[in-house]
Design an enzyme around this catalytic site. Structure first.
Site, mmCIF file in Angstrom:
data_model
loop_
_atom_site.group_PDB
_atom_site.id
_atom_site.type_symbol
_atom_site.label_atom_id
_atom_site.label_comp_id
_atom_site.label_asym_id
_atom_site.label_seq_id
_atom_site.Cartn_x
_atom_site.Cartn_y
_atom_site.Cartn_z
ATOM 1 N N SER A 150 1.252 6.393 2.507
ATOM 2 C CA SER A 150 2.005 7.342 3.325
ATOM 3 C C SER A 150 3.219 7.891 2.596
ATOM 4 O O SER A 150 3.851 7.201 1.799
ATOM 5 C CB SER A 150 2.473 6.654 4.600
ATOM 6 O OG SER A 150 1.372 6.175 5.299
ATOM 7 N N SER B 260 -3.160 6.252 13.097
ATOM 8 C CA SER B 260 -2.711 6.140 14.489
ATOM 9 C C SER B 260 -3.926 6.123 15.416
ATOM 10 O O SER B 260 -5.018 6.554 15.044
ATOM 11 C CB SER B 260 -1.816 7.320 14.839
ATOM 12 O OG SER B 260 -2.604 8.490 14.937
ATOM 13 N N GLU C 23 -9.204 -1.530 5.669
ATOM 14 C CA GLU C 23 -7.940 -1.655 6.398
ATOM 15 C C GLU C 23 -8.197 -1.694 7.896
ATOM 16 O O GLU C 23 -7.603 -2.463 8.625
ATOM 17 C CB GLU C 23 -7.023 -0.472 6.056
ATOM 18 C CG GLU C 23 -5.721 -0.491 6.856
ATOM 19 C CD GLU C 23 -4.711 0.549 6.385
ATOM 20 O OE1 GLU C 23 -5.099 1.436 5.608
ATOM 21 O OE2 GLU C 23 -3.549 0.450 6.793
ATOM 22 N N GLN D 236 0.847 -1.196 0.000
ATOM 23 C CA GLN D 236 0.000 0.000 0.000
ATOM 24 C C GLN D 236 0.875 1.237 0.000
ATOM 25 O O GLN D 236 1.667 1.440 0.930
ATOM 26 C CB GLN D 236 -0.876 -0.029 1.261
ATOM 27 C CG GLN D 236 -1.756 1.180 1.458
ATOM 28 C CD GLN D 236 -2.346 1.197 2.857
ATOM 29 O OE1 GLN D 236 -1.772 0.658 3.791
ATOM 30 N NE2 GLN D 236 -3.499 1.836 3.004
HETATM 31 C C1 LIG Z 1 4.476 -0.718 11.128
HETATM 32 C C2 LIG Z 1 3.894 0.255 10.197
HETATM 33 C C3 LIG Z 1 3.463 -0.168 8.965
HETATM 34 C C4 LIG Z 1 2.920 0.733 8.053
HETATM 35 N N1 LIG Z 1 2.550 0.280 6.834
HETATM 36 C C5 LIG Z 1 2.129 1.169 5.909
HETATM 37 C C6 LIG Z 1 1.851 0.734 4.590
HETATM 38 O O1 LIG Z 1 1.994 -0.424 4.267
HETATM 39 N N2 LIG Z 1 1.455 1.647 3.698
HETATM 40 C C7 LIG Z 1 1.285 2.957 4.016
HETATM 41 O O2 LIG Z 1 0.888 3.714 3.158
HETATM 42 N N3 LIG Z 1 1.532 3.394 5.259
HETATM 43 C C8 LIG Z 1 1.953 2.531 6.212
HETATM 44 N N4 LIG Z 1 2.258 2.978 7.481
HETATM 45 C C9 LIG Z 1 2.152 4.407 7.762
HETATM 46 C C10 LIG Z 1 1.110 4.815 8.755
HETATM 47 O O3 LIG Z 1 -0.151 4.804 8.175
HETATM 48 C C11 LIG Z 1 1.516 6.209 9.267
HETATM 49 O O4 LIG Z 1 2.744 6.075 9.961
HETATM 50 C C12 LIG Z 1 0.476 6.780 10.194
HETATM 51 O O5 LIG Z 1 -0.695 7.092 9.488
HETATM 52 C C13 LIG Z 1 0.998 8.013 10.935
HETATM 53 O O6 LIG Z 1 1.551 8.964 10.053
HETATM 54 P P1 LIG Z 1 2.972 9.594 10.358
HETATM 55 O O7 LIG Z 1 3.910 8.484 10.586
HETATM 56 O O8 LIG Z 1 3.266 10.542 9.283
HETATM 57 O O9 LIG Z 1 2.811 10.371 11.724
HETATM 58 P P2 LIG Z 1 2.191 11.842 11.899
HETATM 59 O O10 LIG Z 1 0.940 11.950 11.122
HETATM 60 O O11 LIG Z 1 3.240 12.862 11.679
HETATM 61 O O12 LIG Z 1 1.808 11.786 13.431
HETATM 62 C C14 LIG Z 1 2.768 11.932 14.488
HETATM 63 C C15 LIG Z 1 2.026 11.870 15.820
HETATM 64 O O13 LIG Z 1 1.058 12.919 15.881
HETATM 65 C C16 LIG Z 1 -0.227 12.412 16.058
HETATM 66 N N5 LIG Z 1 -1.177 13.172 15.242
HETATM 67 C C17 LIG Z 1 -1.086 13.514 13.951
HETATM 68 N N6 LIG Z 1 -2.182 14.183 13.553
HETATM 69 C C18 LIG Z 1 -2.991 14.255 14.619
HETATM 70 C C19 LIG Z 1 -4.266 14.792 14.859
HETATM 71 N N7 LIG Z 1 -4.982 15.387 13.897
HETATM 72 N N8 LIG Z 1 -4.785 14.650 16.086
HETATM 73 C C20 LIG Z 1 -4.099 14.036 17.077
HETATM 74 N N9 LIG Z 1 -2.894 13.494 16.916
HETATM 75 C C21 LIG Z 1 -2.353 13.609 15.705
HETATM 76 C C22 LIG Z 1 -0.173 10.977 15.586
HETATM 77 O O14 LIG Z 1 -1.143 10.174 16.188
HETATM 78 C C23 LIG Z 1 1.218 10.588 16.003
HETATM 79 O O15 LIG Z 1 1.194 10.231 17.361
HETATM 80 C C24 LIG Z 1 2.796 2.095 8.407
HETATM 81 C C25 LIG Z 1 3.217 2.530 9.658
HETATM 82 C C26 LIG Z 1 3.772 1.625 10.547
HETATM 83 C C27 LIG Z 1 4.225 2.134 11.874
#
Ligand SMILES: Cc1cc2nc3c(=O)[nH]c(=O)nc-3n(C[C@H](O)[C@H](O)[C@H](O)COP(=O)(O)OP(=O)(O)OC[C@H]3O[C@@H](n4cnc5c(N)ncnc54)[C@H](O)[C@@H]3O)c2cc1C
Lengths: 372, 402
Positions: free
Chosen positions: B135, B383, B250, B132
């Site tokens: 991100s 998250s 998902e 997928q």
């Molecule tokens: C093990 C793993 C597998 C993954 N696999 C995939 C995959 O296969 N394909 C894919 O596309 N993605 C994948 N992801 C990505 C995942 O969907 C993102 O990491 C996730 O959506 C968080 O985005 P970010 O890492 O940019 O964190 P950010 O969005 O920058 O968030 C950082 C922190 O801020 C908090 N935060 C952000 N916005 C808000 C808000 N509006 N309100 C409150 N808190 C907030 C978050 O909860 C988090 O604690 C994977 C992630 C992990 C850890």
């Protein structure tokens, strides 16, 4: 469903304003002067006519013989409306009568189906929920029993007609029905926080119980067998109280504005409400499961009921905390309805064993007894 | 609890599934499997899991409710029974989680007839692994902030950009990809593609190392990678709507609806109790320590609550909002796994300082690694903070956070 009927009946007859004028018109009355809790005896008559006291009584004994799952749904509504009444106490006493399985118990179940109310008098002065801990002793005199001692934390004792009392007779525990008016019985009112019920310490001095009122000669077994159902009933009351607090606080978070936004816009408000919903739903799922386990006589009924009580108590503590806090200044006042439910919940959390108590019991099943 | 009565077809299928599983459970894996498919990194694990998925597919336990022309079994409401039986049997999970639980249902809902026939069977059988590409470094929780750009040239799209956290990217043949196709609109400027990955020109998959030191997911770079227009799913500019379909599935998959149980290993709670019995804390058996006992039983109650919640969710009369329970499951189950692992770390005490290669580490160093890996689940698939926003807004009806 019984739940829906109960909800519309209580919505109509016990709206929150009515409850408030009944129980919370003046704090001085209840707390300083210790005046008895007000309750709507007319409403109680209607409840008796609706047959709610006989829900846990089998058809053979003249009742409705409803499933515990159905009763739990009704009691949730009772909790959601914080109904002041001896209904919960009577249901719980009925379960102990049922598990006594004697002809004396049948007679009393019949009377309950006809509208008599009852309450369990089984805890000692320390408030122990170990069923063997009992502050009343019995001795035989002809075909009668004579009781001495005290039973404490008796729920809605002033509203109930009779008490179902446990007493120690030699090595055994007996269960008997005692009228509040019997000679030698005195009720001392506990001054409690919860405005929606009363509670008493009951003193027994040379109280004579005739053979027809001796319900069980193996009271411990009867109480043990009834315990899962009793825990389910009090958990259901808690679940209803919890849901009221959640919905009321959510409504407040939708209506109240600060910083140009509804309160619920802010995550410091939104997230704890979601956490409360999660814990409330956990408790309700465990509640329905426990009720079904009791209904089908599953071996797991006791642990299922303990899980439900633990979850409902913890959910109650959490949503109570957040519902006062998120209402802000108004939440801290007597004027706000929240404290009525806060106090009923706090009372229910402690009743028949709080979360820690239940988990201590569950740990023995799950992990094993503590060595030494 | 009285859940809905099963139809004749369902009854017959349930019995068949139970029977088949009792005879066909696979041998133990050649190498220990990680707790979830998104952590699979070794080819031996892949081979073992692909073989298992294929055999379940051939037995009709996967794609039960898909039409036969797209490789399904053409049944009605049987997949959940299959999942139930797989869980009950303690079957290994299915490796192609993205293909099975996200790509296939999205293609079924939005694809052309040709796309459905071409892509769904391989996704269900696990022969074609999917990943997928949602991100990006700057678009995580704020998923619509995509910068990867796809430009139309003739009947091809030329893609440039950078995807991150791509689970299973190292094994994948295909990717479900969202990319920006217009810079003028945020949401309406996105389109959804079925993009070839393995060996495709202009696509580079680079492993990322997790905090545990293990590999597990990837970043994917696109440099003038071409995608034929026939691999665009739904209309140009409709990518956001299509992505919402994927996310709904998902979040279901994240709580195990994709089928398969817990890797054939014992339940983490039982492992935790076993650890407590074998460990000493400050000179006493950890299983005798009241605080530890309470902590364990708390998690047992959460775990049973989840199980009963799944049952209750099937009886509409027991909740006021149809999504109230199902939408909680990812949040609760990921935190349950995390809390169990954390208690394991606490029980192991000083021994939880040991890495898995140290022979003295209890359970092969499982507890601290499981704890660290559990953050994969509380962050991935949206998250848990975002899950709480969604629950608060959609179920409780609270005002939308920005
Ligand atoms: C093990 C793993 C597998 C993954 N696999 C995939 C995959 O296969 N394909 C894919 O596309 N993605 C994948 N992801 C990505 C995942 O969907 C993102 O990491 C996730 O959506 C968080 O985005 P970010 O890492 O940019 O964190 P950010 O969005 O920058 O968030 C950082 C922190 O801020 C908090 N935060 C952000 N916005 C808000 C808000 N509006 N309100 C409150 N808190 C907030 C978050 O909860 C988090 O604690 C994977 C992630 C992990 C850890």
């Amino acid at each position: 469903m019984l739940r829906d009927l109960a909800r519309s009946f209580l919505d109509e007859h016990l709206p929150i304003d009515r409850l408030r004028t009944l129980v919370a018109s003046d704090p001085e009355e209840v707390y300083e002067r210790g005046e008895p809790t007000q309750w709507d005896e007319g409403l109680w008559k209607q409840i008796v006519e609706l047959g709610w006291t006989g829900l846990a009584v089998s058809e053979a004994d003249g009742g409705v013989g409803f499933s515990l799952a159905g009763i739990a749904g009704l009691v949730e509504e009772v909790g959601r409306h914080a109904l002041p009444s001896p209904l919960v106490a009577t249901l719980n006493a009925s379960f102990a009568l049922r598990t006594s399985e004697t002809k004396e118990a049948s007679v009393w179940l019949g009377r309950i189906a006809d509208g008599a109310s009852a309450s369990l008098a089984i805890s000692d002065a320390s408030g122990s929920w170990e069923l063997a801990d009992c502050g009343v002793s019995a001795r035989e005199q002809g075909d009668q029993l004579v009781l001495d001692g005290s039973a404490c934390f008796v729920q809605d004792a002033f509203k109930a007609d009779v008490l179902l009392t446990s007493a120690r007779l030699g090595e055994r525990l007996v269960l008997c029905v005692v009228s509040k008016d019997a000679s030698g019985v005195t009720l001392e009112r506990d001054q409690i926080h919860d405005l929606t019920r009363d509670q008493a310490s009951v003193q027994f001095q040379d109280v004579r119980v005739s053979a027809q009122d001796v319900i069980s000669r193996d009271g411990l077994a009867a109480l043990r067998a009834a315990w899962p159902a009793i825990l389910v009933v009090v958990s259901a009351d808690l679940c209803g109280t919890n849901e009221w607090q959640l919905q009321t606080t959510v409504e407040y978070a939708k209506n109240r504005k600060q910083f140009d936004h509804q309160l619920g816009f802010f995550q410091a408000v939104k997230h704890p409400l979601v956490n409360a919903m999660v814990s409330i739903d956990r408790a309700r799922s465990l509640l329905y499961n426990a009720a079904c386990c009791v209904d089908i006589g599953a071996d797991s009924a006791e642990s299922a009921a303990r899980m439900a009580k633990s979850a409902a108590s913890d959910a109650g503590a959490f949503i109570s905390d957040r519902s006062v806090q998120l209402h802000g200044g108004i939440g801290f006042t007597w004027e706000c309805d929240v404290h009525l439910f806060f106090k009923r919940s706090m009372h229910n959390q402690a009743l028949y064993g709080d979360g820690v108590h239940q988990r201590r019991k569950l740990a023995v099943d799950l992990i094993g007894p503590i060595a030494s | 609890m009285s859940s809905k009565k099963l139809s004749d077809e369902q009854n017959e299928f349930q019995e068949y599934a139970r029977n088949w599983l009792s005879k066909n459970m696979p041998p133990p894996p050649p190498v220990r499997l990680p707790i979830s498919p998104i952590e699979v990194s070794a080819v031996e694990q892949l081979g073992y899991l692909q073989e298992w998925q294929l055999s379940c597919y051939r037995a009709g336990l996967i794609g039960c409710d898909y039409p036969t022309e797209y490789g399904g079994a053409g049944r009605t409401d049987c997949q959940r029974l299959a999942n139930q039986e797989l869980g009950r049997a303690g079957a290994p999970y299915f490796i192609n989680i993205v293909g099975l639980s996200m790509a296939a249902p999205t293609i079924l809902a939005h694809g052309t007839e040709e796309q459905k026939r071409k892509f769904i069977p391989g996704a269900l059988s696990g022969e074609e692994i999917w990943c997928q590409g949602f991100s990006e470094p700057g678009a995580g929780s704020d998923m619509a902030n995509q910068q990867t750009f796809a430009e139309k040239r003739g009947d091809e799209w030329i893609v440039n950009g950078h995807k991150v956290w791509t689970s299973l990217g190292h094994f994948a043949k295909w990717m479900i990809l969202i990319a920006r196709t217009s810079r003028h609109h945020k949401y309406d400027g996105l389109s959804y593609f079925l993009c070839p990955i393995e060996g495709h020109k202009g696509v580079t998959v680079r492993p990322l190392i997790k905090m545990t030191g293990e590999s597990g997911f990837n970043e994917v770079l696109f440099e003038d990678a071409a995608i034929p227009d026939s691999n665009r799913l739904d209309e140009e500019g409709k990518g956001w709507t299509v992505a919402m379909t994927t996310l709904t599935h998902e979040r279901g998959a994240a709580e195990g609806a994709g089928g398969g149980g817990g890797g054939g290993s014992t339940h983490p709670l039982e492992q935790l109790i076993d650890l407590a019995r074998k460990s000493r804390r400050d000179g006493v058996c950890a299983a005798d320590d009241p605080m530890t006992r309470d902590a364990i039983v708390q998690q047992a109650i959460v775990s049973e609550g989840l199980r009963q919640g799944n049952r209750r969710a099937r009886v509409p009369a027991l909740t006021d909002h149809p999504m109230r329970i199902p939408m909680q499951q990812k949040l609760v189950s990921s935190e349950l796994v995390q809390n169990i692992a954390r208690i394991g770390v606490d029980i192991a005490g000083a021994q939880s300082t040991l890495y898995k290669l140290d022979e003295k580490a209890p359970n092969g160093g499982h507890w601290p690694l499981a704890y660290m890996n559990s953050f994969g689940h509380t962050i991935a698939a949206g998250s848990n903070e975002i899950q709480r926003n969604i629950l608060g807004e959609r179920v409780l009806g609270l005002a939308k956070s920005k």
